[in-house]
Design an enzyme around this catalytic site. Structure first.
Site, PDB file in Angstrom:
ATOM      1  N   SER A 101      69.325 -15.642  74.596  1.00  0.00           N
ATOM      2  CA  SER A 101      70.445 -15.266  73.737  1.00  0.00           C
ATOM      3  C   SER A 101      70.023 -14.690  72.393  1.00  0.00           C
ATOM      4  O   SER A 101      70.781 -13.959  71.778  1.00  0.00           O
ATOM      5  CB  SER A 101      71.361 -16.465  73.517  1.00  0.00           C
ATOM      6  OG  SER A 101      70.642 -17.572  73.020  1.00  0.00           O
ATOM      7  N   HIS A 129      74.481 -14.360  79.142  1.00  0.00           N
ATOM      8  CA  HIS A 129      74.300 -12.995  78.639  1.00  0.00           C
ATOM      9  C   HIS A 129      73.982 -11.974  79.727  1.00  0.00           C
ATOM     10  O   HIS A 129      73.756 -10.810  79.418  1.00  0.00           O
ATOM     11  CB  HIS A 129      73.221 -12.982  77.556  1.00  0.00           C
ATOM     12  CG  HIS A 129      73.559 -13.879  76.410  1.00  0.00           C
ATOM     13  ND1 HIS A 129      74.414 -13.503  75.409  1.00  0.00           N
ATOM     14  CD2 HIS A 129      73.211 -15.161  76.152  1.00  0.00           C
ATOM     15  CE1 HIS A 129      74.557 -14.509  74.562  1.00  0.00           C
ATOM     16  NE2 HIS A 129      73.845 -15.529  74.994  1.00  0.00           N
ATOM     17  N   LYS A 136      81.999 -14.164  76.786  1.00  0.00           N
ATOM     18  CA  LYS A 136      81.127 -13.086  76.287  1.00  0.00           C
ATOM     19  C   LYS A 136      81.535 -11.781  76.970  1.00  0.00           C
ATOM     20  O   LYS A 136      82.585 -11.237  76.636  1.00  0.00           O
ATOM     21  CB  LYS A 136      79.675 -13.504  76.470  1.00  0.00           C
ATOM     22  CG  LYS A 136      79.366 -14.604  75.454  1.00  0.00           C
ATOM     23  CD  LYS A 136      78.088 -15.324  75.628  1.00  0.00           C
ATOM     24  CE  LYS A 136      77.985 -16.372  74.514  1.00  0.00           C
ATOM     25  NZ  LYS A 136      77.113 -17.486  74.842  1.00  0.00           N
TER      26      LYS A 136
HETATM   27  C1  LIG Z   1      77.173 -18.889  74.328  1.00  0.00           C
HETATM   28  C2  LIG Z   1      76.233 -19.629  75.207  1.00  0.00           C
HETATM   29  C3  LIG Z   1      76.564 -20.841  75.791  1.00  0.00           C
HETATM   30  C4  LIG Z   1      77.819 -21.571  75.423  1.00  0.00           C
HETATM   31  O1  LIG Z   1      78.913 -20.991  76.015  1.00  0.00           O
HETATM   32  P1  LIG Z   1      80.353 -21.206  75.347  1.00  0.00           P
HETATM   33  O2  LIG Z   1      81.289 -20.809  76.407  1.00  0.00           O
HETATM   34  O3  LIG Z   1      80.372 -20.311  74.174  1.00  0.00           O
HETATM   35  O4  LIG Z   1      80.434 -22.651  74.987  1.00  0.00           O
HETATM   36  C5  LIG Z   1      75.697 -21.410  76.697  1.00  0.00           C
HETATM   37  N1  LIG Z   1      74.521 -20.824  76.985  1.00  0.00           N
HETATM   38  C6  LIG Z   1      74.138 -19.676  76.419  1.00  0.00           C
HETATM   39  C7  LIG Z   1      72.830 -19.078  76.788  1.00  0.00           C
HETATM   40  C8  LIG Z   1      74.982 -19.043  75.509  1.00  0.00           C
HETATM   41  O5  LIG Z   1      74.589 -17.923  74.919  1.00  0.00           O
END
Ligand SMILES: *Cc1c(COP(=O)(O)O)cnc(C)c1O
Length: 383
Positions: free
Chosen positions: A178, A206, A236
């Site tokens: 990330s 991602h 995302k």
């Molecule tokens: C954003 C993210 C999460 C958390 O997900 P949310 O739905 O925002 O709680 C988990 N793992 C990774 C790698 C992330 O980038």
């Protein structure tokens, strides 16, 4: 932390340039945003496909509110699992090529729930050093022996696997990291999981929406396998909120029975599932979004290649520019803001000490000119 210590602790964070606050957004999440009362061109959101304010998704959610209301009422195991959520789970499973899928309220909750369902005291978890904090928290909460291996270092991981006496083992990785945008060597990780009888847990927050024609890392690398547990978030690239886990029917049944972040939480708003169904359709139909992001990535990387800015080896929309010190990174972010560009400065503890960075995040919501503008300002600032 004692109550009388908070004030000086906050001051300590400020002194180290680590004090965080939430920029106030007045309007939807888009490349052109108003933050703290000023207009910016932003490269901060993980809305990689530009779906967070898509009219078709908005409409789907509004209609679903009329049909399903707004609240979940209670845990899905107690008060009921909404039919529209069932439909979303079936569509998500099919989309990523798995037998079944299960929705969670957030990726954070999914990581905590799944890891603690699969391993516990006396077992062992193996985690990449650059894993997302939510994976680490899941590993800690599981009470399994927690071993971290050097980033993408298969030999280090193999050595740890060879040495473990634990009966149940789980390897947890981000499919796409990330804060760096690089990828895990997934095929090799699955080979190790097979050789050492471990689960492979993939957090594709991602990669989903981008890799594998949008279907994510599992499809990109053809990794469907009984040992692989797949998790992707829906806030995302999918532009909505929540997360899902996909795998065999048995695995999903086990999670329904044991994942505490599913059992002891209120069912999330049903209209969210309608929005997710619409987002999946757009991810399938509007291929141009992925193609546009790819062009943005090339434009930025080409433009910075000959400069002193250090890029990561990333083909993802996450294109960090490593600066090093916290103060320098904050100064550069402030200089960009003065010129109307919002790029977040990411500092420890989110990234290792000494690797503070500007995390540029590109989106299909950006135009070619947006990316060209960012590039021009960055080039001006280093001259
Ligand atoms: C954003 C993210 C999460 C958390 O997900 P949310 O739905 O925002 O709680 C988990 N793992 C990774 C790698 C992330 O980038």
């Amino acid at each position: 932390m004692r109550p009388d210590e908070i004030e000086s602790a906050l001051q300590g964070l400020a002194d180290e340039h680590r004090l965080r606050r939430r920029p106030l957004l007045s309007g939807p999440q888009e490349p052109r945003v108003k933050i703290d009362g000023r207009d910016y061109l932003a490269f901060a959101s993980n809305d990689y496909l530009g779906l967070a304010n898509h009219p078709a998704i908005r409409q789907a959610m509004q209609q679903a509110i009329d049909e399903w209301g707004v609240g979940g009422g209670a845990s899905a195991l107690v008060a009921g699992h909404f039919d529209i959520q069932q439909q979303a789970e079936a569509a998500l499973a099919e989309f990523v090529g798995c037998e079944a899928a299960l929705l969670f309220g957030a990726g954070y909750a999914a990581n905590l729930g799944v890891i603690t369902s699969l391993v516990g005291r006396g077992d062992a978890v193996f985690a990449d050093r650059l894993n997302h904090a939510s994976l680490n928290d899941g590993c800690l909460l599981s009470r399994a022996t927690f071993k971290r291996f050097r980033h993408n270092d298969l030999e280090h991981l193999e050595q740890l696997l060879r040495d473990t006496p634990a009966r149940s083992r789980l390897i947890a990785v981000d499919a796409v990291y990330s804060m760096d945008g690089d990828e895990a060597p997934l095929r090799e990780l699955l080979q190790l999981a097979e050789r050492y009888d471990a689960w492979l847990y993939l957090d594709d927050a991602h990669g989903f929406g981008l890799l594998g024609e949008g279907r994510g890392a599992l499809v990109e690398y053809a990794l469907h396998h009984p040992r692989v547990v797949y998790m992707a978030t829906l806030g995302k690239a999918a532009g909505v909120a929540g997360a899902f886990v996909a795998g065999s029917r048995q695995l999903i049944a086990w999670l329904v029975n044991t994942a505490r972040t599913l059992i002891f939480t209120t069912a999330h708003p049903p209209a969210q599932a309608a929005a997710v169904l619409q987002a999946l359709q757009l991810m399938e139909q509007e291929k141009w979004r992925r193609e546009l992001v790819k062009r943005h990535i090339s434009l930025l990387r080409e433009g910075l290649r000959a400069t002193s800015f250090a890029l990561c080896s990333s083909r993802s929309p996450i294109q960090p520019i490593i600066i090093g010190g916290n103060k320098e990174t904050l100064q550069l972010a402030a200089a960009l803001r003065e010129r109307g560009i919002w790029v977040p400065a990411i500092r420890p503890p989110t990234v290792p000490a000494g690797s503070a960075r500007l995390r540029v995040s590109l989106s299909a919501g950006h135009t070619h000119d947006d990316v060209a503008e960012l590039l021009a300002v960055l080039l001006m600032l280093i001259c």
